[in-house]
Design a protein around this motif. Structure first.
Motif: not given
Lengths: 300, 300
Positions: A185, A227-228, A232-234, A252
């Motif tokens: 991620m 993050i806000n 997040i991109e997986s 991570g």
């Protein structure tokens, strides 16, 4: 273009016992002119904005099959690998990483010189390059633990003495990466900031940090902010895909209780001008298999 | 319909020191006739097939807001709760679960008697029901750890003495569940099998298992078989949704390194005819706040 890494000046202080702080990145993200790019300008724009890029079907099915077979061979015949280069899961004997795979394996040595790959990396770094680190990451099914958020550069800077952000990592998935098996991620845009971490670096920190990272991790407040702002991109993908990311992009992965392992090849290319000096922590350098320091072989 | 739970016979032996084994389920999944269903027959068919069901927008925005406010209140004012009922993360002081919330909180007591909810649960169990267990699960951002795969029934059978599979769990998400914050995952169809687990039950196992489960977990081989046959489904959803699942459906969740917490209310309804007897482990019963044994209050 300014070269920021003369005189071993610490441009990105971290783990100096001060409260965490967020800085703007000083270095460029892409060191060449866009006009020289071997891929479309849209993709380069995306890389500059997000700090990473996923290119599907970059490798042929035959190439991927040979990389997968080599993984199976190395996992089964782990006695052929110097024990020190094998990192195991914190609570079991299962393999988490094998280091220096471009030295251990002919297949991975060849991969590390893959023509299209090198042309892309050289475009991004605009210099002669060498392999700073290579490894096989193996997140087993059921018991694969998380890798907490971190900027690789923060570690390489503090613990290895990498002066500037002029290195690129590539990740090549060898198994399907789904939402359920703890995919890589990213925090998009996080490469444009540098989070100076709190605390100090324990001596021989790497022996533990490769299993589970507790120091050199960004603080909750700055992480939440990033993050806000950016989400997040997986990286959901099939084998054959190439994931490129800047050395400072925060990444991570969560644990993997699914039955499907998540394995990938990981190679870091660094600019020759950006080779490591003394660790900024003031401590002894980490071993050569984690950080190429003595045997620098430029890939022309 | 046969009642299998007479004479305290152990119909689902597990943790008896024998190798793991997989059995077919003996009990029905839905105890009423389909014609009596308060929801569509398609949904009931899905529940029977998968062992779980997600119904979006089951609760009104006002209801959800009141449940969320109550969560905030309980987390901040944890001193109002009997310490024993609060379970913390394995490596930190952060709250993982609060038990017996339908006793502690008026808001959750009211929720536990929600008309539409009860009509659905009563249809599934076709009996007078009582609350066997209730809790608030709180998976904090950054440091929320995984819940490993398990069948709740296996634990309730072995450690509490629940004779048969005639209980239904409901989970009500109080935060958005994304792929990144360790959502609840199910193995569809796993409720039709019973995996008898290896090993024995350590004394006072619950004190550790509520933090991290190490016993009463299915073995790799049978789990792989079930996952290969049926896959895994993640419950991605917004607050307002209701997740219903059979007591024997295998579920779990990965860690949560995202910044977003994952909180949910969890209530287990059991058939009055299925109330617990002596634990099949032969050990002392677990405390009342985990397993309602003495104060059974039927919800008519």
């Amino acid at each position: 273009m300014t070269l920021n890494y003369i005189d071993n000046k610490d441009l990105y202080p971290s783990r100096k016992g001060k409260p965490p702080k967020i800085y703007d990145r000083i270095d460029p993200v892409v060191y060449s002119n866009d006009s020289e790019s071997p891929i479309s300008s849209q993709l380069i724009k995306k890389y500059k904005k997000n700090g990473y890029l996923k290119i599907d079907n970059f490798f042929s099915p035959e190439e991927i099959t040979s990389y997968q077979k080599e993984l199976e061979y190395l996992l089964k015949a782990d006695y052929v690998v110097d024990k020190e280069k094998i990192i195991r899961e914190p609570n079991s004997h299962e393999i988490r990483s094998i280091f220096q795979i471009h030295q251990i394996s002919k297949v991975y040595k060849k991969l590390s010189k893959h023509k299209d790959l090198l042309s892309l990396v050289k475009f991004l770094l605009n210099d002669n390059i060498y392999i700073f680190q290579s490894r096989l990451n193996f997140k087993p099914g059921f018991r694969g633990k998380e890798f907490y958020w971190h900027s690789d550069f923060e570690t390489w800077h503090v613990e290895d003495g990498m002066p500037s952000m002029r290195a690129v990592s590539i990740s090549i998935p060898l198994t399907t990466n789904t939402y359920e098996n703890g995919p890589l991620m990213f925090i998009p845009g996080s490469h444009k900031k540098f989070i100076s971490c709190q605390g100090f670096t324990p001596i021989n920190h790497f022996r533990r940090s490769l299993k589970q990272q507790n120091f050199g991790v960004p603080d909750d407040l700055h992480l939440s902010e990033l993050i806000n702002q950016n989400g997040i991109e997986s990286m959901i993908c099939e084998p054959g895909c190439l994931i490129l990311f800047d050395c400072n992009t925060i990444h991570g992965s969560n644990s993997n209780i699914s039955s499907f392992s998540r394995s990938n090849i990981f190679i870091v290319y660094n600019s020759i001008k950006n080779k490591v000096s003394q660790p900024y922590s003031g401590q002894s350098p980490r071993p050569e298999y984690i950080c190429t320091r003595k045997k620098i072989e430029p890939i022309i």
